[in-house]
Design a protein around this motif. Sequence first.
Motif, PDB file in Angstrom:
ATOM      1  N   ASP A 247      51.541  34.220  16.796  1.00 33.67           N
ATOM      2  CA  ASP A 247      51.650  32.899  16.822  1.00 33.67           C
ATOM      3  C   ASP A 247      52.021  32.199  15.533  1.00 33.67           C
ATOM      4  O   ASP A 247      52.114  33.124  14.323  1.00 33.67           O
ATOM      5  CB  ASP A 247      50.090  32.507  17.340  1.00 33.67           C
ATOM      6  CG  ASP A 247      49.653  32.975  18.456  1.00 33.67           C
ATOM      7  OD1 ASP A 247      50.400  33.027  19.667  1.00 33.67           O
ATOM      8  OD2 ASP A 247      48.536  33.585  18.405  1.00 33.67           O
ATOM      9  N   ALA A 248      52.143  30.819  15.511  1.00 27.93           N
ATOM     10  CA  ALA A 248      52.685  30.477  14.256  1.00 27.93           C
ATOM     11  C   ALA A 248      51.363  30.280  13.389  1.00 27.93           C
ATOM     12  O   ALA A 248      50.208  30.493  13.260  1.00 27.93           O
ATOM     13  CB  ALA A 248      52.742  28.828  14.582  1.00 27.93           C
ATOM     14  N   GLU A 249      51.858  30.816  12.142  1.00 25.56           N
ATOM     15  CA  GLU A 249      51.138  31.181  10.968  1.00 25.56           C
ATOM     16  C   GLU A 249      50.502  29.800  10.059  1.00 25.56           C
ATOM     17  O   GLU A 249      49.692  30.297   9.200  1.00 25.56           O
ATOM     18  CB  GLU A 249      52.071  32.307  10.256  1.00 25.56           C
ATOM     19  CG  GLU A 249      53.123  31.892   9.751  1.00 25.56           C
ATOM     20  CD  GLU A 249      54.064  32.883   9.228  1.00 25.56           C
ATOM     21  OE1 GLU A 249      55.125  32.691   8.443  1.00 25.56           O
ATOM     22  OE2 GLU A 249      53.970  33.754   9.411  1.00 25.56           O
ATOM     23  N   ASP A 250      51.226  28.988   9.894  1.00 23.53           N
ATOM     24  CA  ASP A 250      51.080  27.875   9.053  1.00 23.53           C
ATOM     25  C   ASP A 250      51.038  26.542   9.751  1.00 23.53           C
ATOM     26  O   ASP A 250      52.063  25.912   9.596  1.00 23.53           O
ATOM     27  CB  ASP A 250      52.255  28.030   8.016  1.00 23.53           C
ATOM     28  CG  ASP A 250      51.844  27.289   6.757  1.00 23.53           C
ATOM     29  OD1 ASP A 250      50.585  26.419   6.747  1.00 23.53           O
ATOM     30  OD2 ASP A 250      52.487  26.981   5.960  1.00 23.53           O
ATOM     31  N   VAL A 251      50.198  26.271  10.599  1.00 24.56           N
ATOM     32  CA  VAL A 251      50.126  25.273  11.606  1.00 24.56           C
ATOM     33  C   VAL A 251      49.856  23.773  10.484  1.00 24.56           C
ATOM     34  O   VAL A 251      50.641  22.817  10.758  1.00 24.56           O
ATOM     35  CB  VAL A 251      48.866  25.498  12.603  1.00 24.56           C
ATOM     36  CG1 VAL A 251      48.782  23.984  13.501  1.00 24.56           C
ATOM     37  CG2 VAL A 251      49.143  26.456  13.507  1.00 24.56           C
ATOM     38  N   GLU A 264      58.334  22.963  20.433  1.00 23.67           N
ATOM     39  CA  GLU A 264      58.040  24.114  21.492  1.00 23.67           C
ATOM     40  C   GLU A 264      57.479  25.339  20.456  1.00 23.67           C
ATOM     41  O   GLU A 264      58.420  25.767  19.472  1.00 23.67           O
ATOM     42  CB  GLU A 264      59.429  24.684  21.927  1.00 23.67           C
ATOM     43  CG  GLU A 264      59.144  25.632  22.854  1.00 23.67           C
ATOM     44  CD  GLU A 264      60.578  25.705  23.671  1.00 23.67           C
ATOM     45  OE1 GLU A 264      60.586  25.947  25.184  1.00 23.67           O
ATOM     46  OE2 GLU A 264      61.316  26.209  23.199  1.00 23.67           O
ATOM     47  N   VAL A 265      56.390  25.665  20.740  1.00 22.23           N
ATOM     48  CA  VAL A 265      55.851  26.626  19.790  1.00 22.23           C
ATOM     49  C   VAL A 265      54.810  27.402  20.398  1.00 22.23           C
ATOM     50  O   VAL A 265      54.202  27.043  21.384  1.00 22.23           O
ATOM     51  CB  VAL A 265      55.250  26.025  18.468  1.00 22.23           C
ATOM     52  CG1 VAL A 265      54.174  25.055  18.698  1.00 22.23           C
ATOM     53  CG2 VAL A 265      55.104  26.923  17.283  1.00 22.23           C
ATOM     54  N   ASN A 266      54.596  28.928  19.642  1.00 16.43           N
ATOM     55  CA  ASN A 266      53.382  29.460  19.999  1.00 16.43           C
ATOM     56  C   ASN A 266      52.244  29.166  19.371  1.00 16.43           C
ATOM     57  O   ASN A 266      52.377  28.902  17.982  1.00 16.43           O
ATOM     58  CB  ASN A 266      53.541  31.227  19.796  1.00 16.43           C
ATOM     59  CG  ASN A 266      54.807  31.720  20.428  1.00 16.43           C
ATOM     60  OD1 ASN A 266      55.694  31.025  20.485  1.00 16.43           O
ATOM     61  ND2 ASN A 266      54.604  32.967  20.508  1.00 16.43           N
ATOM     62  N   LEU A 267      51.106  28.769  19.872  1.00 17.16           N
ATOM     63  CA  LEU A 267      49.770  28.308  19.008  1.00 17.16           C
ATOM     64  C   LEU A 267      48.724  29.186  19.418  1.00 17.16           C
ATOM     65  O   LEU A 267      48.688  29.720  20.778  1.00 17.16           O
ATOM     66  CB  LEU A 267      49.479  26.847  19.349  1.00 17.16           C
ATOM     67  CG  LEU A 267      50.616  25.811  18.928  1.00 17.16           C
ATOM     68  CD1 LEU A 267      50.187  24.626  19.231  1.00 17.16           C
ATOM     69  CD2 LEU A 267      50.640  25.992  17.035  1.00 17.16           C
ATOM     70  N   GLY A 268      47.985  29.590  18.569  1.00 20.56           N
ATOM     71  CA  GLY A 268      47.177  30.774  18.648  1.00 20.56           C
ATOM     72  C   GLY A 268      45.481  30.277  18.753  1.00 20.56           C
ATOM     73  O   GLY A 268      44.832  30.804  19.672  1.00 20.56           O
ATOM     74  N   GLU A 269      45.361  29.508  17.883  1.00 25.09           N
ATOM     75  CA  GLU A 269      43.723  29.133  17.781  1.00 25.09           C
ATOM     76  C   GLU A 269      43.310  28.306  18.588  1.00 25.09           C
ATOM     77  O   GLU A 269      43.846  27.284  18.963  1.00 25.09           O
ATOM     78  CB  GLU A 269      43.442  28.494  16.473  1.00 25.09           C
ATOM     79  CG  GLU A 269      41.974  28.448  16.084  1.00 25.09           C
ATOM     80  CD  GLU A 269      41.779  28.138  14.668  1.00 25.09           C
ATOM     81  OE1 GLU A 269      42.441  28.875  13.804  1.00 25.09           O
ATOM     82  OE2 GLU A 269      40.666  27.432  14.529  1.00 25.09           O
ATOM     83  N   CYS A 283      38.667  32.982  17.067  1.00 27.88           N
ATOM     84  CA  CYS A 283      39.674  32.883  16.178  1.00 27.88           C
ATOM     85  C   CYS A 283      39.873  34.368  15.460  1.00 27.88           C
ATOM     86  O   CYS A 283      38.822  35.028  15.298  1.00 27.88           O
ATOM     87  CB  CYS A 283      39.366  32.086  15.081  1.00 27.88           C
ATOM     88  SG  CYS A 283      38.642  30.429  15.838  1.00 27.88           S
TER      89      CYS A 283
END
Lengths: 283, 211
Positions: A247-251, A264-269, A283
């Motif tokens: 996922d995106a590492e530095d939101v 458009e992005v992968n988000l994780g948390e 998390c």
Amino acid sequence: MAVVLERGRGQKRHLDGKRAHVTRGLAGGWTVVSLEDGGSVKWRTGHWQEEGAEPPAAKKTASEPAAALILSLADDQLRDIARQLDTPSVCSYLCASQRFAALEAGSCFGECHLRDGLPSGYGVAKCKQLAFARFLAAKHAKLHSLHVDMGRGDVTVLRLLLQECDTRELTTAQIRVEGARYGQMTRCSGVVIDWSTVHLDQSNPADTLLAEVGSEVKVDTKATITGVLAQFCPALRTLSLIYQGGDAEDVPSLGAIKSLHRLEVNLGEVCRPTSPQTLTPQC
Amino acid sequence: LARCAVQPRHRPSRHNVEASDPLPQADDANYLADELPQLTHLSLLGGVQGTLFGGRLDLTSNSLQVIDITKASKMLTFDSLDCPALREIRCRDFSFYGNGLMPAPPRAGLQDGWGLGWWHSRYRDDLTEDDLNLPCAFAKVMRSGRSGSLVELPEQCAVIWEVDEHRGQAGLGSSAVWATPTTTVADFLSRVDSGQLYGVAAFPRFPETAV
């Protein structure tokens, strides 16, 4: 048919100029050729000169009258034409014109597409992508759009591109990050990668190459993709950031790109309340 | 879990931020919707097995017009939406890989859940004339496959359920179905039956960069 091999790439480059005999055709535009000094090798069909055929220059001039016409244009006219073309067309155009002098200013490239999975003949060839990125950086090219497919370790190349190019009007960026350590631009750049140790994260010749690129990156250039986009792209409106291995590492940096309209992005948390009193963030 | 449970919701977590610069919200998507004042289109990726599985989005944005979670995790849904400009939510279909919102039953007691929900032809006899004339309501998807609490949407906002492309290729489903808060239950059912195409041209997807 007796031929002289040419346009060999990568590990077959040393066979250029060798005499061979065409043995049999294979699927996908490949042919098996027997080398005169022994052995046989798979070779791209047509990437040879038939012995006794007319000289290449004369042949090209006869078969490509458009190229001859382009060659008669002045550099300024070539630049004006190239400005109107998208990147794959620019590359085809350069193949036809063979006039790299027109590129000295580097100003005709408004787009940077370093992509994987395109058919041969479209886009910048994989083996030239790293050199092309460095060319754009050296010329401080003015970019309007960017489309880069890369591996985890290739972020250095993107950092250099965004640091050195004129990105004040960069409005569209599509970036795909593979789970693999090296993307196509590094894998095909001519370095020999010891694949048996790649998964151990041990040092490879590819790392030396990337370190060489990294030496041109300034200390205050952000390390993450979103960080460097936030730092150098004040007009970015459309961003597609695809992480295939996570996922995106530095939101927070992503949130700093205030000009974004489309994302458009992968988000994780995500945090999930399991009961009104208890929060169990995953998390 | 015990470690996570004691953490406050707004902790900086794994982001590259200084400890003195905490995130206003822990959820990445919520945070970005809050932070980006001009954001109109938000498309979440990650695939059905992504880390947002079963997550809840709690979005507040004055600019957001389109939310696309068709390529995001299954069962990702919304806690609340405070987005007055919102005109489109794209989510997965009604299968067990669905996400986003689902059409709430017009009244309690009707068959709930994905696949064979109250809208299925098998259960149409349970619907009364009054039920058919009610406007559609939207509920968050739940792990049980039943609909959760209702989620309020702006009047102009269309919820679009996209048929999974593999099911479409296999001939198991047809095209996307949509409904707005003003669509009646009867209209929604007719769209389910006909697999009516939504006006894709009117609401273009995320632009593809020219090759």
